[in-house]
Structure formats: structure tokens, C-alpha cells
Design a protein around this motif. Structure first.
Motif, PDB file in Angstrom:
ATOM      1  N   LEU A 268     106.393 -38.052 118.879  1.00 53.61           N
ATOM      2  CA  LEU A 268     105.621 -37.927 120.100  1.00 53.61           C
ATOM      3  C   LEU A 268     106.540 -38.131 121.308  1.00 53.61           C
ATOM      4  CD1 LEU A 268     102.561 -37.529 120.824  1.00 53.61           C
ATOM      5  CD2 LEU A 268     102.450 -40.016 121.063  1.00 53.61           C
ATOM      6  N   ASN A 269     106.185 -37.495 122.417  1.00 49.79           N
ATOM      7  CA  ASN A 269     107.063 -37.565 123.595  1.00 49.79           C
ATOM      8  C   ASN A 269     107.340 -38.999 124.024  1.00 49.79           C
ATOM      9  OD1 ASN A 269     107.191 -34.789 123.702  1.00 49.79           O
ATOM     10  ND2 ASN A 269     105.540 -34.573 125.187  1.00 49.79           N
ATOM     11  N   VAL A 270     106.307 -39.837 124.010  1.00 54.29           N
ATOM     12  CA  VAL A 270     106.500 -41.213 124.440  1.00 54.29           C
ATOM     13  C   VAL A 270     107.385 -41.990 123.479  1.00 54.29           C
ATOM     14  CG1 VAL A 270     104.452 -42.093 123.269  1.00 54.29           C
ATOM     15  CG2 VAL A 270     105.253 -43.222 125.354  1.00 54.29           C
ATOM     16  N   HIS A 271     107.469 -41.527 122.223  1.00 55.17           N
ATOM     17  CA  HIS A 271     108.323 -42.202 121.239  1.00 55.17           C
ATOM     18  C   HIS A 271     109.793 -41.845 121.405  1.00 55.17           C
ATOM     19  CE1 HIS A 271     104.590 -42.305 118.389  1.00 55.17           C
ATOM     20  NE2 HIS A 271     104.493 -43.132 119.417  1.00 55.17           N
ATOM     21  N   LEU A 272     110.078 -40.830 122.209  1.00 53.93           N
ATOM     22  CA  LEU A 272     111.457 -40.373 122.373  1.00 53.93           C
ATOM     23  C   LEU A 272     112.024 -40.727 123.748  1.00 53.93           C
ATOM     24  CD1 LEU A 272     111.115 -36.822 120.751  1.00 53.93           C
ATOM     25  CD2 LEU A 272     111.931 -38.918 119.680  1.00 53.93           C
ATOM     26  N   GLN A 273     111.321 -41.553 124.501  1.00 53.32           N
ATOM     27  CA  GLN A 273     111.824 -41.941 125.807  1.00 53.32           C
ATOM     28  C   GLN A 273     113.060 -42.833 125.676  1.00 53.32           C
ATOM     29  OE1 GLN A 273     108.697 -43.699 128.122  1.00 53.32           O
ATOM     30  NE2 GLN A 273     107.429 -41.850 128.119  1.00 53.32           N
ATOM     31  N   GLN A 274     113.893 -42.812 126.717  1.00 54.71           N
ATOM     32  CA  GLN A 274     115.143 -43.568 126.696  1.00 54.71           C
ATOM     33  C   GLN A 274     114.880 -45.065 126.590  1.00 54.71           C
ATOM     34  OE1 GLN A 274     118.242 -42.430 126.466  1.00 54.71           O
ATOM     35  NE2 GLN A 274     118.948 -44.563 126.363  1.00 54.71           N
ATOM     36  N   GLU A 275     113.737 -45.511 127.113  1.00 56.93           N
ATOM     37  CA  GLU A 275     113.420 -46.941 127.049  1.00 56.93           C
ATOM     38  C   GLU A 275     113.393 -47.444 125.616  1.00 56.93           C
ATOM     39  OE1 GLU A 275     111.968 -44.730 128.828  1.00 56.93           O
ATOM     40  OE2 GLU A 275     111.592 -45.441 130.889  1.00 56.93           O
ATOM     41  N   TRP A 276     113.005 -46.574 124.668  1.00 56.28           N
ATOM     42  CA  TRP A 276     112.928 -47.008 123.275  1.00 56.28           C
ATOM     43  C   TRP A 276     114.311 -47.253 122.695  1.00 56.28           C
ATOM     44  CZ3 TRP A 276     109.121 -49.347 121.527  1.00 56.28           C
ATOM     45  CH2 TRP A 276     107.826 -48.993 121.856  1.00 56.28           C
ATOM     46  N   PHE A 277     115.240 -46.387 123.024  1.00 54.22           N
ATOM     47  CA  PHE A 277     116.598 -46.576 122.510  1.00 54.22           C
ATOM     48  C   PHE A 277     117.215 -47.857 123.078  1.00 54.22           C
ATOM     49  CE2 PHE A 277     115.677 -42.026 122.395  1.00 54.22           C
ATOM     50  CZ  PHE A 277     116.002 -41.714 121.091  1.00 54.22           C
ATOM     51  N   ASP A 278     116.934 -48.125 124.362  1.00 56.76           N
ATOM     52  CA  ASP A 278     117.439 -49.364 124.956  1.00 56.76           C
ATOM     53  C   ASP A 278     116.767 -50.586 124.339  1.00 56.76           C
ATOM     54  OD1 ASP A 278     118.888 -47.678 126.579  1.00 56.76           O
ATOM     55  OD2 ASP A 278     117.456 -47.771 128.249  1.00 56.76           O
ATOM     56  N   PHE A 279     115.455 -50.481 124.091  1.00 56.77           N
ATOM     57  CA  PHE A 279     114.746 -51.623 123.505  1.00 56.77           C
ATOM     58  C   PHE A 279     115.222 -51.899 122.082  1.00 56.77           C
ATOM     59  CE2 PHE A 279     111.084 -53.340 121.124  1.00 56.77           C
ATOM     60  CZ  PHE A 279     110.830 -54.482 121.868  1.00 56.77           C
ATOM     61  N   ALA A 280     115.399 -50.841 121.286  1.00 54.20           N
ATOM     62  CA  ALA A 280     115.871 -51.033 119.911  1.00 54.20           C
ATOM     63  C   ALA A 280     117.288 -51.579 119.887  1.00 54.20           C
ATOM     64  CB  ALA A 280     115.794 -49.715 119.151  1.00 54.20           C
ATOM     65  N   ALA A 281     118.125 -51.119 120.820  1.00 51.75           N
ATOM     66  CA  ALA A 281     119.503 -51.622 120.855  1.00 51.75           C
ATOM     67  C   ALA A 281     119.548 -53.090 121.236  1.00 51.75           C
ATOM     68  CB  ALA A 281     120.326 -50.799 121.846  1.00 51.75           C
ATOM     69  N   GLY A 282     118.604 -53.567 122.031  1.00 50.92           N
ATOM     70  CA  GLY A 282     118.593 -54.966 122.427  1.00 50.92           C
ATOM     71  C   GLY A 282     117.939 -55.891 121.432  1.00 50.92           C
ATOM     72  N   HIS A 283     117.304 -55.343 120.360  1.00 50.94           N
ATOM     73  CA  HIS A 283     116.632 -56.180 119.360  1.00 50.94           C
ATOM     74  C   HIS A 283     117.019 -55.730 117.948  1.00 50.94           C
ATOM     75  CE1 HIS A 283     114.146 -56.455 123.023  1.00 50.94           C
ATOM     76  NE2 HIS A 283     113.867 -57.681 122.630  1.00 50.94           N
ATOM     77  N   GLN A 284     118.290 -55.466 117.745  1.00 52.39           N
ATOM     78  CA  GLN A 284     118.749 -55.010 116.433  1.00 52.39           C
ATOM     79  C   GLN A 284     118.639 -56.084 115.361  1.00 52.39           C
ATOM     80  OE1 GLN A 284     122.669 -53.331 116.611  1.00 52.39           O
ATOM     81  NE2 GLN A 284     122.076 -51.673 118.012  1.00 52.39           N
ATOM     82  N   ASP A 285     118.468 -57.354 115.769  1.00 49.10           N
ATOM     83  CA  ASP A 285     118.385 -58.414 114.774  1.00 49.10           C
ATOM     84  C   ASP A 285     117.071 -58.382 114.008  1.00 49.10           C
ATOM     85  OD1 ASP A 285     117.153 -58.952 117.201  1.00 49.10           O
ATOM     86  OD2 ASP A 285     117.164 -61.124 116.841  1.00 49.10           O
ATOM     87  N   TRP A 286     116.026 -57.726 114.569  1.00 46.96           N
ATOM     88  CA  TRP A 286     114.744 -57.682 113.850  1.00 46.96           C
ATOM     89  C   TRP A 286     114.038 -56.336 113.916  1.00 46.96           C
ATOM     90  CZ3 TRP A 286     110.380 -56.487 116.705  1.00 46.96           C
ATOM     91  CH2 TRP A 286     110.452 -56.653 118.093  1.00 46.96           C
ATOM     92  N   LEU A 287     114.653 -55.301 114.484  1.00 44.83           N
ATOM     93  CA  LEU A 287     113.964 -54.024 114.643  1.00 44.83           C
ATOM     94  C   LEU A 287     114.900 -52.860 114.336  1.00 44.83           C
ATOM     95  CD1 LEU A 287     111.441 -52.421 115.528  1.00 44.83           C
ATOM     96  CD2 LEU A 287     112.334 -52.498 117.874  1.00 44.83           C
ATOM     97  N   ARG A 288     114.397 -51.933 113.495  1.00 46.85           N
ATOM     98  CA  ARG A 288     115.032 -50.640 113.256  1.00 46.85           C
ATOM     99  C   ARG A 288     113.940 -49.574 113.396  1.00 46.85           C
ATOM    100  NH1 ARG A 288     118.572 -53.819 113.223  1.00 46.85           N
ATOM    101  NH2 ARG A 288     120.446 -53.913 111.909  1.00 46.85           N
ATOM    102  N   ILE A 289     114.237 -48.502 114.110  1.00 49.28           N
ATOM    103  CA  ILE A 289     113.264 -47.450 114.365  1.00 49.28           C
ATOM    104  C   ILE A 289     113.747 -46.155 113.718  1.00 49.28           C
ATOM    105  CG2 ILE A 289     112.126 -46.044 116.125  1.00 49.28           C
ATOM    106  CD1 ILE A 289     112.194 -48.385 117.997  1.00 49.28           C
ATOM    107  N   PHE A 290     112.865 -45.516 112.943  1.00 51.03           N
ATOM    108  CA  PHE A 290     113.131 -44.223 112.320  1.00 51.03           C
ATOM    109  C   PHE A 290     112.016 -43.260 112.717  1.00 51.03           C
ATOM    110  CE2 PHE A 290     115.313 -47.263 109.629  1.00 51.03           C
ATOM    111  CZ  PHE A 290     116.530 -46.650 109.388  1.00 51.03           C
TER     112      PHE A 290
END
Length: 363
Positions: A268-290
Motif C-alpha cells: 500500500l502507498n502508505v506502507h512505502l513512505q520514507q518515514e517507514w524506512f527511517d522508523f525501521a532503521a531506528g528500531h532494528q533491535d525489535w522490528l523487521r519489516i517485509f
């Protein structure tokens, strides 16, 4: 028709049925009761009574098969060849590209082209029914769908569970749906030829959007979480979830489970926003997004949960959006307390979340 197939039995089926009748004849001689014979042979008592009357009138010869009502125009080898052709589609046999359905008339023409045998439309129907064919509603697939990409995802990303194992994480599938005031169509009983009428809301103003999460972790019962978003149709009111609301859903799921998350959702378009990549990169200790492959909703188990909800809302006449929201929450709450329903939704996707067992033994 006497049998469930509708078009009679194949020669092998007729031979099997004849053996049952002859076995019943031997029990008739022993004076066994009709109910006992039906139970032992796994047939209906009505069939046993009919066989008994024929046996009393003509003996064992009356129970012999008289053969098919009409001989099949195709041999077993020819029908085996015919069965392989529908999978190729009508365009492979000269029909237009935009026509994908098989009709009795087309199968009749196909039989004539392949075997030079003439059949009637009614004869084709009996032939196909006799061999287990029926008219069915096909499953729709998008033209843009990439089957190779889906197979790569299933054999690579889905099969490789090292990410979840390394993190000790729960695998969470997310999907969204929505429901307006006009409910989905359902079925009800009525006399043949008298179509029933139900009264539903004709206005489509307002909508309830839903985000659902199906979580699973080896050794733990599956969990489901959901979040509604009510759109009243007001000016400049958000119609659906923003990325911040999705972010809060992920954080709440992480806090509820108390484990790291492997988050899987669509493109979905909202799932591909840049904010998601930044959020996942800042919480790699407990979050992986596929991300799931495009146009592959059958890989998401939450889709099956939505089908249970839509079935519950069929022909539902809601008084207002608040009434509709209460009905949706009530049904989803019931699903939350039924782990077998949540577990069954994963089975419908064909995916396996359980890690492979280690068959090596230590010495």
C-alpha cells in the motif's frame, strides 16, 4: 438423477455398485435386517430396500448391472487428453484473448476438433458430470501478477525463518479492509422462484476502516489485534489510516506481545513512505519489516479473517456508523477468543511459520 454425480456412474463406479448389490444379495439369503445391511455396506436403507425387492422378484440376476444408459463417445484415453486442455485456456484453442470461460458449447467444439466425434450439448454435460466436472466460479488473479516473483518470495523470504529465529520474534501479518453503511450481499432461504427481499441501507456516506494483525510465535497460541478508523464523511476528515496510526499499531502490538516483531504487509502507498524506512532503521533491535509480493492477497492470512467478518455483516441493516462499529468490534472480539479460527487462517495461505525441526542428534 439417482447419484450425487448427476450424470450417472463411470464404468468403474458401476462395477463397484454391482459388487455392493451382489454382497447385499448374499445377506438377503441369510435373513439379515435392512438396517444392518445398510450399515455394513455404507449405503442408504432406501437402496437396500430397493435391492431386496428386485432380488425377491428376479433373484441375483436382477441385481446385475445392465451397463450405461448410453455408451460414452470418448474412450478413457481420449477423455484423459481432453481433461488436460481446459487448463491451457480458450485462447490456446482459437478463442479471443478476453474470453477465459469454458462453456458446454466450446467443449463440444473442442471434442469435435480433437477427436472428430459429434456430441450434443446435453451429452457433453452428462459426460463431464460423470467424470466429476461441474460449473464453478473461478478464482480471480490480477493481470499484473508476477508468478515468478511470488514463487521466489515463498521459497526465499517466507521459507527462510532465520530472521524471526535470531530475534526470537513473533511473525505478524497486517492487512486492512473497510465497510460502509451498505452491507455485503448474503444468502437466505426461500421458495424456488420467489426471490426474497431484504431492506438495507442505501446511503454509502461514512465508512469504517480496519487494520488487523495476525501474530504467531512457535510454542505460543496465535493472537489477533485490530484497530478501527471511523470516517464520517466530513470535510477534510482523514478517510483512512495515516502512517502515524500504523506506527502506533506496531508499537502497541510490540508492547502487548513483549517480543520483537517481524512485520509483513502489502505494498500500500502508505506502507512505502520514507518515514517507514527511517522508523525501521531506528528500531532494528525489535522490528523487521517485509513486503508481500504485489497482487498476492492469498498469502496474507488476515484476508481470511476479513471473510469471516464480511459473512457476519451480510445484509446487516445498521442504524448508523456507531451501530456498525459496535457490530464489527463484537465479531472481531469473538474471533480473538477463538485461537483455532486464527490458526486456520494461516493454513489457507499454504505458508508454514513453525521452524524446521532439527533431526540431528548430538553424541
Amino acid at each position: 438423477m439417482r447419484y450425487a454425480q448427476g450424470g450417472g456412474l463411470t464404468p468403474a463406479g458401476q462395477a463397484k455398485r454391482e459388487r455392493l448389490r451382489l454382497a447385499a444379495a448374499g445377506r438377503f439369503k441369510n435373513g439379515e435386517r435392512t438396517a444392518a445391511i445398510a450399515r455394513e455396506l455404507r449405503v442408504t436403507e432406501r437402496s437396500v430396500r430397493r435391492w431386496r425387492r428386485a432380488w425377491e422378484a428376479g433373484g441375483g440376476e436382477a441385481l446385475l448391472s445392465v451397463g450405461p444408459v448410453s455408451a460414452e463417445r470418448l474412450s478413457a484415453e481420449q477423455f484423459a487428453r481432453l481433461e488436460r486442455e481446459p487448463a491451457r485456456g480458450p485462447p490456446a484453442h482459437g478463442w479471443s484473448e478476453d474470453s477465459q470461460g469454458w462453456t458446454l458449447k466450446r467443449i463440444k467444439l473442442l471434442i469435435g476438433r480433437m477427436f472428430h466425434v459429434g456430441c450434443t450439448v446435453q451429452g457433453v454435460w452428462k459426460l463431464m458430470r460423470r467424470h466429476g466436472w461441474s460449473a464453478q466460479v473461478p478464482v480471480r488473479r490480477a493481470l499484473e501478477r508476477d508468478e515468478e516473483q511470488i514463487e521466489v518470495w515463498k521459497g526465499g523470504v517466507a521459507a527462510d525463518k532465520s530472521t524471526a529465529l535470531d530475534l526470537g520474534a513473533a511473525v505478524c501479518f497486517e492487512d486492512g479492509t473497510g465497510q460502509g453503511m451498505r452491507p455485503p450481499k448474503g444468502r437466505t432461504g426461500a421458495r424456488r422462484g420467489q426471490r426474497p427481499t431484504v431492506r438495507v441501507r442505501g446511503s454509502s456516506r461514512g465508512r469504517v476502516s480496519l487494520a488487523g494483525v495476525r501474530c504467531c510465535r512457535p510454542g505460543h497460541r496465535p493472537r489477533m489485534f485490530f484497530r478501527p478508523h471511523v470516517h464520517h464523511g466530513r470535510h477534510r476528515e482523514p478517510k483512512t489510516f495515516t502512517w502515524r496510526e500504523y506506527r502506533d499499531l506496531i508499537v502497541d502490538t510490540h508492547q502487548q506481545l513483549g517480543t520483537p516483531l517481524v512485520w509483513v504487509w502489502d505494498n500500500l502507498n502508505v506502507h512505502l513512505q520514507q518515514e517507514w524506512f527511517d522508523f525501521a532503521a531506528g528500531h532494528q533491535d525489535w522490528l523487521r519489516i517485509f513486503h508481500l509480493p504485489s497482487y498476492a492477497p492469498e498469502l496474507n492470512p488476515v484476508e481470511h479473517l476479513w471473510s469471516l467478518l464480511k459473512r457476519h455483516l451480510a445484509d446487516f441493516a445498521a442504524a448508523d456508523l456507531a451501530h456498525l462499529t459496535r457490530a464489527i468490534k463484537r465479531k472481531l472480539k469473538k474471533i480473538q477468543y477463538r485461537p483455532h479460527l486464527i490458526e486456520g487462517c494461516l493454513a489457507g495461505t499454504g505458508l508454514i511459520i513453525e521452524p524446521p525441526t532439527d533431526t540431528t542428534s548430538s553424541t
